[in-house]
Scaffold this active site. Structure first.
Site, PDB file in Angstrom:
ATOM      1  N   ASN A 106       0.837  -1.194   0.000  1.00 28.63           N
ATOM      2  CA  ASN A 106       0.000   0.000   0.000  1.00 28.63           C
ATOM      3  C   ASN A 106       0.866   1.235   0.000  1.00 28.63           C
ATOM      4  O   ASN A 106       1.974   1.233   0.534  1.00 28.63           O
ATOM      5  CB  ASN A 106      -0.955   0.005   1.210  1.00 28.63           C
ATOM      6  CG  ASN A 106      -0.345   0.676   2.423  1.00 28.63           C
ATOM      7  OD1 ASN A 106      -0.302   1.908   2.509  1.00 28.63           O
ATOM      8  ND2 ASN A 106       0.163  -0.125   3.342  1.00 28.63           N
ATOM      9  N   CYS A 153       6.322   5.499   8.629  1.00 26.23           N
ATOM     10  CA  CYS A 153       5.501   5.400   7.420  1.00 26.23           C
ATOM     11  C   CYS A 153       6.401   5.497   6.200  1.00 26.23           C
ATOM     12  O   CYS A 153       7.106   6.490   6.026  1.00 26.23           O
ATOM     13  CB  CYS A 153       4.441   6.494   7.356  1.00 26.23           C
ATOM     14  SG  CYS A 153       3.475   6.371   5.825  1.00 26.23           S
ATOM     15  N   ILE A 199       5.826  -4.554  13.769  1.00 20.13           N
ATOM     16  CA  ILE A 199       6.584  -3.688  12.892  1.00 20.13           C
ATOM     17  C   ILE A 199       5.641  -2.967  11.914  1.00 20.13           C
ATOM     18  O   ILE A 199       4.546  -3.460  11.637  1.00 20.13           O
ATOM     19  CB  ILE A 199       7.631  -4.499  12.066  1.00 20.13           C
ATOM     20  CG1 ILE A 199       6.953  -5.629  11.304  1.00 20.13           C
ATOM     21  CG2 ILE A 199       8.706  -5.039  12.959  1.00 20.13           C
ATOM     22  CD1 ILE A 199       7.856  -6.453  10.399  1.00 20.13           C
ATOM     23  N   ASN A 200       6.091  -1.833  11.421  1.00 20.59           N
ATOM     24  CA  ASN A 200       5.391  -1.193  10.312  1.00 20.59           C
ATOM     25  C   ASN A 200       5.661  -2.009   9.039  1.00 20.59           C
ATOM     26  O   ASN A 200       6.260  -3.078   9.099  1.00 20.59           O
ATOM     27  CB  ASN A 200       5.857   0.266  10.169  1.00 20.59           C
ATOM     28  CG  ASN A 200       4.791   1.163   9.550  1.00 20.59           C
ATOM     29  OD1 ASN A 200       4.098   0.746   8.619  1.00 20.59           O
ATOM     30  ND2 ASN A 200       4.653   2.370  10.051  1.00 20.59           N
ATOM     31  N   GLY A 213      -3.902  -6.163  11.025  1.00 21.78           N
ATOM     32  CA  GLY A 213      -4.043  -5.147   9.986  1.00 21.78           C
ATOM     33  C   GLY A 213      -4.707  -5.654   8.732  1.00 21.78           C
ATOM     34  O   GLY A 213      -5.938  -5.705   8.609  1.00 21.78           O
TER      35      GLY A 213
END
Lengths: 256, 312
Positions: free
Chosen positions: B69, B130, B191-192, B265
């Site tokens: 994404n 991000c 984690i991101n 998520g």
């Protein structure tokens, strides 16, 4: 309200090159489903495919709780979907999005313009319009002869023009060429197809009132993930969500 | 007795399951599928100081057992989030964790200060990871000095505990984790997404308009488990774990690695009911594997560790 349910596959047919028609039996009521809405289909039942696929509704038989969808194989997800067997169940979210608001419109004559895999939702729309006594004129655009489908179905509802980009079937060119040649009269137009086509249609018909149904890659399909947004004219940060506010928009409501 | 409850700084969780930021909006849409009271907590979508439109579309692409994404932190700005989104969540007895993003340290400070003044926000998830914005974001999460500085300054402005969200796009995540712990972070979330790319064969260009996106989903899970395991060995603040969770078994694996709670998520997109389904399945999985509670399982994957897994 969107719910998750299972639809049973009753028929799968390849109706044009890479293009599949699936007839599905629902266990939930389809009474509230409107033309232009879509279903969000889970692919497989394991972790291989994380994203559902948004597929528009091509036809409904509400009393029999039957739904028809038509989709094109463009990648591994739609390929897996096309290989499903009669009797298999599809995990779907239904009904998704906002459809064509035909009950709110004063319309005697409508122009329907579909391109490629944007054609299917216009079929249920055309049926609903004809049932309301509206005269429909249809223009269907495809890449070439082997991709053409649903011409007879639309022809039974109104005048139907087919155009192919390479001229291998019908007239040669784009849907906008047909609009210019025929210059049909109508109250509203309704269009669905790839964004470049919708842009050309809305420019060609800029003095007319119309609705566009957009194609966009989606994540959640229910309005949370902001994958499928489209800018709107109000400001530099204003937007609509294709999955929730659309996929159908008034032609001047969004910036293509 | 509730064997799912977990106590963390600022957060009394009835169970350790929460939807991850960016995958749940501000809760409205999923509240139509189930009662949000069921959730341990809710991590709402990132807030920046001003409204952001985000990146051009396409913004998502599916990958094998995962997705990319590049939304680009689209949000209406912190004041609108406080005025129009957060009040909706107040009908639920579920703690809300606000994700705070920014392009500069001053922006992080301003957003953290504004959002943490709301009595409705239980904790902050400081988003220094991000990958989808040009300025700020991940640069703060890949440099220990910057990570430390932004953590220290946001802590000074925040009225609620701060969980720093770490990026996996680093050579040594333990170094970053130690730096933010030393700077006063109350906890970590990790984690991101991992940066990735997919190229369209016919168009001969990246699928995403932003070209690069953040990868998430089950394909990421072993990386998340490894990083949490390593960080747990050298850092004592609690960890909210995330990365490809789709089942109660996955949750237990994160607990064993050292997470005290977890966020789900991408799986919300495949199954809108995934969070309540995991919550319902978790007691049985704990019992099957010999644990009497969630607290009992946290960090238990380390007891037989002998090899050096520091990554150095």
């Amino acid at each position: 309200m969107i719910t998750k349910s299972l639809l049973t596959i009753e028929q799968v047919n390849e109706i044009a090159l890479d293009t599949f028609e699936m007839k599905l039996k629902a266990t939930v009521s389809l009474d509230e489903v409107e033309p232009g809405q879509f279903i969000h289909i889970r692919i497989g039942n394991d972790n291989a495919h994380q994203l559902r696929r948004p597929i528009s509704i091509a036809d409904l038989d509400k009393p029999k709780q039957m739904m028809t969808i038509v989709f094109k194989v463009v990648g591994t997800g739609t390929e897996t979907l096309a290989q499903a067997n009669v009797g298999d169940k599809l995990d779907i979210l239904l009904p998704c999005g906002t459809g064509y608001p035909i009950d709110k419109l004063e319309v005697q004559k409508a122009l329907l313009i579909g391109g490629g895999i944007g054609v299917p939702p216009l079929y249920y729309l055309a049926k609903q319009l004809v049932q309301k006594g509206v005269e429909v004129i249809v223009i269907l655009g495809f890449q070439s002869k082997e991709y053409v489908f649903y011409e007879e179905k639309f022809a039974s509802l109104g005048v139907c023009h087919v155009v192919t980009n390479d001229g291998s079937y019908g007239s040669k060119g784009f849907v906008t060429n047909v609009i210019q040649e025929q210059s049909p009269t109508f109250d509203y137009y309704f269009s669905c197809g790839p964004t470049p086509m919708l842009r050309a249609v809305s420019q060609t018909l800029s003095d007319k009132k119309g609705y566009l149904s957009l194609e966009e890659r989606m994540g959640c399909g229910v309005g949370t993930c902001f994958a499928c947004v489209i800018p709107t004219p109000e400001s530099s940060t204003s937007y609509k969500k294709v999955c929730q506010d659309g996929p159908v928009f008034e032609a001047d409501e969004v910036i293509l | 007795m509730n064997n799912l409850a977990v106590e963390l700084p600022g957060l009394s969780l009835k169970n350790p399951i929460m939807p991850a930021s960016g995958c749940f909006g501000f809760g409205r849409e999923y509240s139509k599928f189930y009662d949000l009271n069921k959730l341990g907590a809710i991590m709402i979508k990132a807030a920046t100081k001003e409204a952001r439109f985000g990146n051009a579309t396409p913004r998502v692409a599916e990958t094998a057992s995962g997705m990319l994404n590049a939304i680009g932190l689209q949000n209406p700005g912190v004041e609108k989030i406080l005025a129009e989104e957060v009040p909706f969540l107040m009908q639920y007895a579920t703690p809300v964790i606000a994700n705070v993003a920014g392009s500069t340290i001053e922006e992080y400070e301003a957003v953290a200060e504004a959002i943490s003044r709301s009595s409705n926000i239980a904790a902050i998830e400081l988003n220094i990871s991000c990958p989808n914005v040009k300025e700020g974001g991940v640069q703060f999460g890949t440099d220990p000095t910057l990570a430390s500085e932004v953590t220290r300054r946001v802590k000074a402005k925040s009225n609620v505990p701060v969980y720093v969200k770490l990026s996996p796009n680093v050579t040594d995540i333990v170094e970053i984790a130690k730096a933010v712990e030393a700077a006063g972070a109350d906890g970590l979330s990790m984690i991101n997404t991992l940066t990735g790319m997919q190229i369209d064969l016919h168009k001969r260009k990246p699928v995403l308009a932003n070209k690069i996106g953040g990868m998430s989903g089950p394909a990421l899970k072993p990386i998340a488990i490894r990083m949490i395991y390593q960080v747990r060995q050298q850092v004592s603040i609690p960890i909210i774990g995330m990365g490809g969770i789709t089942s109660a078994e996955d949750v237990l694996e994160f607990l064993l690695a050292g997470a005290s709670a977890v966020a789900v998520g991408t799986a919300n997109f495949q199954n809108p009911f995934i969070c309540p389904e995991i919550i319902d399945a978790l007691p049985g999985v704990l019992e099957k594997c010999g644990f009497s509670s969630v607290e009992d399982a946290i960090g238990k994957g380390h007891e037989h560790a002998t090899a050096d897994i520091s990554g150095a």
